[in-house]
Design an enzyme around this catalytic site. Structure first.
Site, short mmCIF file in Angstrom:
data_model
loop_
_atom_site.label_atom_id
_atom_site.label_comp_id
_atom_site.label_asym_id
_atom_site.label_seq_id
_atom_site.Cartn_x
_atom_site.Cartn_y
_atom_site.Cartn_z
CE1 TYR A 66 -3.67 2.54 0.80
CE2 TYR A 66 -2.18 3.29 2.53
CZ TYR A 66 -3.31 3.48 1.75
OH TYR A 66 -4.06 4.61 1.92
CD GLN A 67 2.17 2.61 4.48
OE1 GLN A 67 1.70 3.72 4.17
NE2 GLN A 67 2.02 2.07 5.64
CD GLU A 79 -3.37 11.22 11.19
OE1 GLU A 79 -3.09 10.49 10.23
OE2 GLU A 79 -4.46 11.16 11.80
CG ASP A 83 -10.88 17.85 9.25
OD1 ASP A 83 -10.58 17.45 8.10
OD2 ASP A 83 -11.99 17.63 9.76
CB ALA A 84 -7.01 16.74 5.35
CG ASP A 141 -2.07 6.82 3.95
OD1 ASP A 141 -2.94 5.92 3.88
OD2 ASP A 141 -1.08 6.74 4.70
CE1 TYR A 144 -5.35 -1.54 4.83
CE2 TYR A 144 -4.70 -0.98 2.60
CZ TYR A 144 -4.62 -0.76 3.96
OH TYR A 144 -3.81 0.24 4.44
N1 AAT Z 1 -1.01 4.29 6.02
C1 AAT Z 1 -2.01 3.65 6.80
C2 AAT Z 1 -3.28 3.69 6.23
C3 AAT Z 1 -4.30 4.50 6.49
S1 AAT Z 1 -4.16 5.63 7.75
C4 AAT Z 1 -5.39 6.82 7.56
C5 AAT Z 1 -5.14 8.04 8.46
O1 AAT Z 1 -5.99 9.10 8.04
C6 AAT Z 1 -5.41 7.85 9.95
O2 AAT Z 1 -4.24 8.07 10.68
C7 AAT Z 1 -6.50 8.89 10.27
O3 AAT Z 1 -6.37 9.45 11.57
C8 AAT Z 1 -6.26 9.90 9.17
N2 AAT Z 1 -7.42 10.77 8.88
C9 AAT Z 1 -8.72 10.42 8.81
N3 AAT Z 1 -9.49 11.48 8.55
C10 AAT Z 1 -8.67 12.55 8.42
C11 AAT Z 1 -8.89 13.96 8.16
N4 AAT Z 1 -10.11 14.44 7.98
N5 AAT Z 1 -7.79 14.76 8.10
C12 AAT Z 1 -6.55 14.27 8.28
N6 AAT Z 1 -6.30 12.96 8.54
C13 AAT Z 1 -7.34 12.11 8.61
C14 AAT Z 1 -5.49 4.30 5.62
C15 AAT Z 1 -5.90 2.87 5.53
C16 AAT Z 1 -6.96 2.59 4.51
C17 AAT Z 1 -7.82 1.40 4.88
C18 AAT Z 1 -8.54 0.86 3.71
N7 AAT Z 1 -9.61 -0.02 4.10
#
Ligand code: AAT
Length: 290
Positions: A62-63, A107, A138-139, A157, A226
């Site tokens: 994924y990454q 994040e 919040d993004a 992500d 996933y």
């Molecule tokens: N790399 C690991 C995979 C992820 S992490 C997703 C991240 O998005 C989380 O740390 C969460 O806190 C952050 N996040 C969620 N909403 C927001 C927002 N509004 N603003 C900023 N960050 C946010 C994703 C896995 C995918 C799983 C698929 N089923």
């Protein structure tokens, strides 16, 4: 070990399970429930609100894909924004690109970052790159205030669109992303499973076709933990110099440093890049009819 089952309205009628050796952490942040456990066969696992976000065994797929699909598709990317990604894994991958000068990450949940630094040092190492600037926000708000045309690439992500990530699939959000990108800049967005979320994918593609006037593509990769074992990526460019996503102009094999990085690439290479855009017939029909 005792098995933990993951059921969720995002994938009704099925459950996924992993055998637990030991629960390492359980806490509630302002935004979500955070769980870390040692599994029997996938190493340590990070779970948010009952949804697996990553395991040590398959996080590479994924990454690496979500970072290198966009960054290898444009010549010498310099400014990159990561939305979500608090574990640091995507930062670790971006850091392979020596052309990059600035990596902003937004994040929402500081607890994810703290937990990653404590339990997932192989991912959190991404935060040690001096090019990284961290914003806990919040993004949606962050992008609303981002300078127009600032970024060469935005990588979303984020978690599934339940909870704090709900607004990250809506048109207003994509419009702010497009505005924050330079002409010919690229977005790579986590885009769910083609087996489970065809409608969500269709909606995202429809919205992005209206918002991103360059091109819009769907790519996918295998990630066993996933739901349904695959994950998609929506990859778009803004109006400007055309981007050939399928044949990377900035191939990783030619990047000084990218392969010499102390951690070897485990999943991504230029063949996987091009192959990721090959779609099953049913998806091709659904995607092209929009
Ligand atoms: N790399 C690991 C995979 C992820 S992490 C997703 C991240 O998005 C989380 O740390 C969460 O806190 C952050 N996040 C969620 N909403 C927001 C927002 N509004 N603003 C900023 N960050 C946010 C994703 C896995 C995918 C799983 C698929 N089923």
């Amino acid at each position: 070990g005792k098995k933990v089952y993951f059921n969720n309205p995002m994938w009704p009628g099925e459950a996924h399970s992993l055998a637990v050796e030991k629960v390492l952490y359980k806490g509630n942040s302002e935004f979500q429930e955070v769980l870390v456990f040692e599994s029997s066969t996938y190493g340590k696992v990070l779970v948010l609100d009952g949804i697996v976000q990553l395991t040590e065994k398959d996080e590479c797929a994924y990454q690496e894909m979500i970072a290198h699909l966009p960054l290898c598709s444009i010549p010498s990317p310099k400014t990159v924004l990561v939305v979500g990604g608090g574990d640091g894994g995507v930062l670790r991958e971006i850091s392979r690109h020596s052309s990059v000068e600035q990596i902003d990450i937004c994040e929402i949940d500081k607890m994810v970052i703290d937990v990653s630094k404590r339990f997932f040092p192989e991912l959190a190492v991404g935060f040690e790159d001096p090019r990284v600037h961290l914003y806990i926000a919040d993004a949606v708000d962050f992008l609303r205030c981002a300078p127009k045309g600032k970024y060469d690439a935005v990588i979303v992500d984020s978690s599934d669109p339940v909870g704090p990530a709900q607004e990250l699939v809506g048109k207003p959000f994509f419009e702010t992303v497009a505005r924050a990108l330079r002409p010919g800049g690229v977005l790579c967005n986590m885009a769910e499973s083609m087996w489970l979320h065809t409608h969500l994918i269709q909606d995202m593609i429809y919205t992005c076709r209206q918002t991103f006037k360059g091109s819009v593509h769907y790519a996918w990769a295998s990630v066993p933990t996933y739901p349904s074992g695959v994950i998609g990526f929506l990859i778009c460019s803004t109006d400007g110099p055309p981007v050939d996503f399928i044949n990377p102009i900035n191939p990783i094999e030619k990047l000084e440093g990218a392969l010499k990085h102390k951690r070897e690439l485990r999943f991504y290479n230029s063949e996987m890049h091009s192959a990721a855009f090959a779609l099953p017939s049913f998806l091709k029909r659904e995607v092209t009819f929009l």
